[in-house]
Design a protein around this motif. Structure first.
Motif, PDB file in Angstrom:
ATOM      1  N   LEU A   1       0.872  -1.173   0.000  1.00  0.00           N
ATOM      2  CA  LEU A   1       0.000   0.000   0.000  1.00  0.00           C
ATOM      3  C   LEU A   1       0.908   1.222   0.000  1.00  0.00           C
ATOM      4  O   LEU A   1       1.590   1.501   0.986  1.00  0.00           O
ATOM      5  CB  LEU A   1      -0.919   0.012   1.218  1.00  0.00           C
ATOM      6  N   ASN A   2       0.940   1.943  -1.114  1.00  0.00           N
ATOM      7  CA  ASN A   2       1.837   3.088  -1.241  1.00  0.00           C
ATOM      8  C   ASN A   2       1.285   4.338  -0.582  1.00  0.00           C
ATOM      9  O   ASN A   2       2.049   5.201  -0.139  1.00  0.00           O
ATOM     10  CB  ASN A   2       2.117   3.379  -2.716  1.00  0.00           C
ATOM     11  N   GLY A   3      -0.024   4.448  -0.524  1.00  0.00           N
ATOM     12  CA  GLY A   3      -0.603   5.634   0.082  1.00  0.00           C
ATOM     13  C   GLY A   3      -2.108   5.647  -0.067  1.00  0.00           C
ATOM     14  O   GLY A   3      -2.714   4.754  -0.677  1.00  0.00           O
ATOM     15  N   MET A   4      -2.709   6.681   0.522  1.00  0.00           N
ATOM     16  CA  MET A   4      -4.150   6.856   0.451  1.00  0.00           C
ATOM     17  C   MET A   4      -4.441   8.296   0.026  1.00  0.00           C
ATOM     18  O   MET A   4      -3.909   9.240   0.612  1.00  0.00           O
ATOM     19  CB  MET A   4      -4.806   6.580   1.804  1.00  0.00           C
ATOM     20  N   LYS A   5      -5.288   8.446  -0.972  1.00  0.00           N
ATOM     21  CA  LYS A   5      -5.703   9.768  -1.410  1.00  0.00           C
ATOM     22  C   LYS A   5      -7.147   9.982  -0.974  1.00  0.00           C
ATOM     23  O   LYS A   5      -8.033   9.204  -1.349  1.00  0.00           O
ATOM     24  CB  LYS A   5      -5.575   9.921  -2.925  1.00  0.00           C
ATOM     25  N   ILE A   6      -7.349  11.023  -0.180  1.00  0.00           N
ATOM     26  CA  ILE A   6      -8.656  11.278   0.416  1.00  0.00           C
ATOM     27  C   ILE A   6      -9.284  12.477  -0.293  1.00  0.00           C
ATOM     28  O   ILE A   6      -8.730  13.589  -0.271  1.00  0.00           O
ATOM     29  CB  ILE A   6      -8.524  11.575   1.920  1.00  0.00           C
ATOM     30  N   TYR A   7     -10.416  12.246  -0.938  1.00  0.00           N
ATOM     31  CA  TYR A   7     -11.120  13.315  -1.644  1.00  0.00           C
ATOM     32  C   TYR A   7     -12.213  13.872  -0.728  1.00  0.00           C
ATOM     33  O   TYR A   7     -13.034  13.114  -0.194  1.00  0.00           O
ATOM     34  CB  TYR A   7     -11.721  12.787  -2.939  1.00  0.00           C
ATOM     35  N   LEU A   8     -12.216  15.182  -0.573  1.00  0.00           N
ATOM     36  CA  LEU A   8     -13.068  15.838   0.416  1.00  0.00           C
ATOM     37  C   LEU A   8     -14.282  16.505  -0.226  1.00  0.00           C
ATOM     38  O   LEU A   8     -14.279  16.838  -1.416  1.00  0.00           O
ATOM     39  CB  LEU A   8     -12.252  16.879   1.182  1.00  0.00           C
ATOM     40  N   SER A   9     -15.278  16.739   0.607  1.00  0.00           N
ATOM     41  CA  SER A   9     -16.479  17.431   0.165  1.00  0.00           C
ATOM     42  C   SER A   9     -16.168  18.892  -0.142  1.00  0.00           C
ATOM     43  O   SER A   9     -15.389  19.538   0.560  1.00  0.00           O
ATOM     44  CB  SER A   9     -17.554  17.340   1.247  1.00  0.00           C
ATOM     45  N   THR A  10     -16.790  19.413  -1.183  1.00  0.00           N
ATOM     46  CA  THR A  10     -16.638  20.841  -1.506  1.00  0.00           C
ATOM     47  C   THR A  10     -17.664  21.689  -0.774  1.00  0.00           C
ATOM     48  O   THR A  10     -17.660  22.919  -0.901  1.00  0.00           O
ATOM     49  CB  THR A  10     -16.796  21.052  -3.023  1.00  0.00           C
ATOM     50  N   GLN A  11     -18.516  21.051   0.010  1.00  0.00           N
ATOM     51  CA  GLN A  11     -19.565  21.782   0.715  1.00  0.00           C
ATOM     52  C   GLN A  11     -19.155  22.196   2.123  1.00  0.00           C
ATOM     53  O   GLN A  11     -19.880  22.930   2.795  1.00  0.00           O
ATOM     54  CB  GLN A  11     -20.832  20.915   0.799  1.00  0.00           C
ATOM     55  N   ILE A  12     -18.006  21.722   2.582  1.00  0.00           N
ATOM     56  CA  ILE A  12     -17.566  21.988   3.958  1.00  0.00           C
ATOM     57  C   ILE A  12     -16.298  22.819   3.928  1.00  0.00           C
ATOM     58  O   ILE A  12     -15.389  22.556   3.140  1.00  0.00           O
ATOM     59  CB  ILE A  12     -17.332  20.666   4.709  1.00  0.00           C
ATOM     60  N   LYS A  13     -16.255  23.825   4.808  1.00  0.00           N
ATOM     61  CA  LYS A  13     -15.068  24.679   4.918  1.00  0.00           C
ATOM     62  C   LYS A  13     -14.876  25.031   6.375  1.00  0.00           C
ATOM     63  O   LYS A  13     -15.792  24.912   7.193  1.00  0.00           O
ATOM     64  CB  LYS A  13     -15.222  25.967   4.093  1.00  0.00           C
TER      65      LYS A  13
END
Length: 813
Positions: free
Chosen positions: A693-705
């Protein structure tokens, strides 16, 4: 094995000078076997062009088969459409199974959402776009296929023999056209009716058929408000003079007759007249008629969409019909012109050929599997399909066997996998990889078939046959052996294996430009190193953890295969996430102030970590956690526990790599959840291990800031097929080993034989496996184990596996 087709020369005489002889090269039959009543599937590869051609040959004389048209989702109009494989499943039930299907039509004109031309299922018109279409391919009640020009007519016959013309059947999404005064809507219509007029609900009292007896229908209701199609009812819509005539002649309870006809006409472009078929129950429009009466259908085949299109290479689906109409040849070819495919079908025995829709729609489904490769990379949803139906009763009783192909090509000392299928008496497949057979080779010097069902060729080139036998049933496959290969090489540079998954050692060679696999059983295999694996008939299986090099020798040929045996047990925690500093973390432009805090944990967590950061506005915000983590052995699956605070995560992409390549797996955490997400490795071949497992890419919501956004991680685990033993019961004090802590992150083990391979396990006092290490002792019998995580203070169990056995000692930390 190369299988030569009949020469094309005679076709030039029958098809005329308009077409050229196709240069496809020598065909190689990849598959050829029965798939259902009267049906055989064939996959042929032409390497010169190249072309992948899939064919079904269907004998309509078989009483247990039928062919049917099936509209997408069983209705028209249908804007959503449906894939061919889905349509086959939708049209299957006990005693009526669609065992093959091909696409028929994709396209419709904007807003129409119904198939072009005329299409008939079970004697009822599904779609009828006027007389639009180039030809009709029909199947009669007695299962005779014919091709003729399209012209449909229907009428209502009242009790006093008054006739009312039916202007159309099942209108498109455009609705009822203003110039139509009588329209029949049957069970396939999905239209919502709103027009003013007379609505008559009728109940058929006999079968639906075209160019046969008229269908009697009892009048159930007559109303001036819309009666909606419901998938069960037949509705006549009438207005103007049609409704006046009907109301004057018919009352509720009367029986009227619906008469349907294909009428004699000429093909739209060629002007040739062909009498229509009688007693038609299935029909599809052909676009266009390519071969008519054994010849290229001039002005039809060569007036196809755009000039010259008939000679362009693109995926095609076509149907050929023998002169007696009792045999069909259905093909899907991925890279040939319509005319070239017509040549091929005439060669098979076709007298008439029609073309269906092609391009990305071209699809063939056999026994629920798509056998060709659609150009879209996946199946395209289409308007309808043409299906082969098994009417045989459900029967799993063995009747006969068949090989999956007629011949194989081998070279001396090669190994070739064989596949035998088991069928019931109707020809249906009951086992597509049947092992319960005995094999024999003729002559005996040809070779033998091993326990895995692989043909192991003898040392001399020759011709012969292999027979597979089960009881009184036998099938044969022809063997042609070419010239021996000149050199060999291993397919894998090294191997990681356990004691469950076995690996037939793959060795390859070349002969006459083709690649062959060499039989590994001819080599004498010796282990140089730990005695950690066995080799039986060229197949490796692990015995105990360790490392070795397998040396194979055959005559003057020597090869070496490094092998690591790693036998995982139970659950193995490969990452606790307690040391955030060990990760390389990067974020997109919207991510700032990234840090780890192990004191901010979800309720109930005693370990793990939380990633904190500030999130501002930005496109596709994401965070990448990089840290190569190699999984021990061959786990069945891995998992990670994630807390998705406030639905912050859209998805997580795990980025993996191994010796055979790299790939990713995406998980979609539930909103505001605290869950364990699993990734299966069940589809990986043995040669893919070990996995990193080389890594994890986490894609986030654009509705939260906002500041201090958080994501929590815990326990990256691997799961193994062996159950974990109870660690405490295995504690064995007073061994010869000395275990100590020499550094905050290092365990030292002394007392091991110098250079001996060992496996170390670290568990907590509840027997929970924390980590497994595979190493080799260095000088003076000392082994230093570096921990990949921070180990909290406490008492732990250290398991030590050597060639002499396994002991477990306690370690105070």
């Amino acid at each position: 094995m190369k299988n030569y087709l009949f020469p094309f020369s005679f076709l030039l005489l029958s098809l005329g000078i308009q077409a050229e002889k196709p240069q496809w090269g020598i065909p190689d039959t990849i598959s050829h076997y029965p798939i259902g009543p009267g049906a055989v599937y064939t996959h042929i590869e032409f390497t010169q062009k190249p072309i992948q051609l899939h064919q079904i040959t269907l004998d309509l004389n078989n009483e247990y088969n039928a062919v049917e048209v099936y509209p997408s989702n069983g209705k028209t109009p249908d804007a959503s459409r449906e894939t061919t494989s889905s349509q086959c499943k939708s049209n299957s039930y006990e005693g009526h199974r669609a065992f093959f299907g091909v696409n028929h039509d994709l396209f419709y004109y904007t807003g129409q959402t119904t198939a072009a031309g005329i299409n008939v299922r079970n004697g009822e018109v599904v779609s009828h776009y006027g007389d639009y279409g180039r030809s009709v391919m029909s199947i009669s009640k007695d299962k005779v296929a014919e091709v003729f020009p399209p012209k449909y007519s229907a009428k209502v016959i009242c009790p006093d023999q008054t006739e009312i013309t039916i202007d159309n059947v099942n209108e498109s999404a455009y609705g009822i056209q203003s110039y139509r005064n009588c329209v029949l809507f049957n069970t396939y219509s999905s239209l919502t009716l709103t027009e003013d007029g007379l609505y008559v609900k009728i109940m058929p009292q006999g079968e639906w058929i075209i160019n046969g007896n008229s269908t009697p229908c009892r009048v159930e209701a007559m109303e001036h408000t819309p009666i909606q199609p419901d998938g069960k009812s037949h509705i006549l819509f009438m207005r103007n003079h049609a409704s006046e005539q009907f109301e004057d002649k018919v009352k509720v309870g009367d029986v009227v007759y619906i008469d349907q006809r294909f009428v004699n006409t000429t093909f739209p472009n060629s002007g040739i007249s062909v009498p229509p078929a009688q007693n038609v129950v299935q029909a599809l429009h052909g676009w266009p008629s390519v071969i008519l009466n054994g010849e290229l259908h001039d002005k039809e085949y060569n007036d196809f969409v755009t000039p010259g299109r008939e000679f362009q290479d693109y995926p095609c689906t076509l149907v050929g019909i023998t002169k007696d109409g009792k045999r069909l040849f259905i093909i899907t070819a991925d890279k040939a012109s319509m005319v070239e495919n017509a040549y091929y079908l005439v060669e098979q025995g076709a007298w008439n050929v029609v073309n269906f829709d092609g391009g990305g729609s071209a699809t063939m489904v056999v026994c629920d599997e798509v056998v060709n490769t659609p150009t879209d990379g996946k199946e395209r949803a289409v308007m309808d399909s043409f299906q082969g139906i098994s009417l045989a009763p459900v029967d799993s009783t063995f009747s006969f066997v068949s090989f999956s192909k007629p011949s194989v090509q081998a070279i001396p000392l090669s190994v070739v996998p064989l596949r035998v299928l088991a069928h019931n008496r109707y020809g249906e497949i009951i086992d597509d990889d049947f092992k319960d057979v005995t094999y024999s080779c003729e002559p005996e010097e040809l070779g033998y078939v091993n326990s895995r069902g692989e043909f192991c060729a003898g040392a001399v080139s020759m011709l012969g046959t292999i027979t597979a036998r089960k009881g009184d049933s036998a099938c044969k496959i022809r063997v042609v052996m070419g010239n021996a290969g000149k050199s060999v090489k291993l397919c894998a540079d090294s191997l990681c294996i356990d004691d469950i998954r076995e690996y037939p050692i793959e060795i390859e060679t070349e002969s006459d430009g083709k690649r062959y696999m060499v039989n590994p059983a001819i080599f004498d295999w010796q282990s140089v190193g730990a005695d950690c694996c066995d080799v039986v008939e060229g197949v490796v299986r692990g015995v105990t953890n360790g490392r070795t090099v397998l040396q194979g020798k055959y005559g003057d040929v020597e090869i070496q295969l490094p092998v690591i045996v790693e036998i995982g047990v139970g659950e193995n925690v490969h990452e606790h996430f307690s040391d955030g500093a060990s990760f390389s973390v990067t974020g997109s432009s919207a991510i700032t102030d990234i840090r780890f805090d192990s004191s901010v944990l979800p309720v109930g967590w005693s370990d793990g970590t939380t990633l904190l950061f500030d999130l501002s506005t930005g496109r596709a915000p994401n965070i990448m956690l990089d840290k190569p983590i190699r999984f021990f052995g061959l786990p069945d699956s891995i998992s990670i526990q994630v807390k998705n605070w406030s639905a912050l995560i859209n998805n997580i992409s795990y980025e993996f790599s191994c010796s055979t390549g790299s790939w990713s797996r995406i998980v979609n955490p539930d909103a505001d959840s605290d869950s364990v997400y699993t990734v299966s490795f069940a589809d990986l071949d043995v040669t893919a291990f070990p996995v990193v497992l080389n890594g994890m890419k986490i894609y986030l919501s654009t509705q939260i800031k906002g500041p201090n956004q958080k994501i929590s991680f815990r326990d990256l685990k691997a799961y193994y097929p062996h159950e974990a033993p109870d660690g405490i019961k295995e504690v064995k004090c007073g061994s010869d080993f000395s275990i100590s802590k020499i550094d905050p992150g290092v365990i030292r083990i002394q007392g091991i034989s110098e250079g001996e391979d060992i496996v170390i396990t670290l568990s907590d006092m509840n027997g929970r496996l924390l980590e497994t290490f595979c190493d080799k002792a260095v000088g003076c019998g000392v082994c230093d184990i570096e921990l990949p995580f921070v180990l909290p203070p406490g008492v732990y169990l250290v398991g030590i596996q050597t060639k002499n056995g396994r002991v477990v000692e306690k370690l105070a930390w």
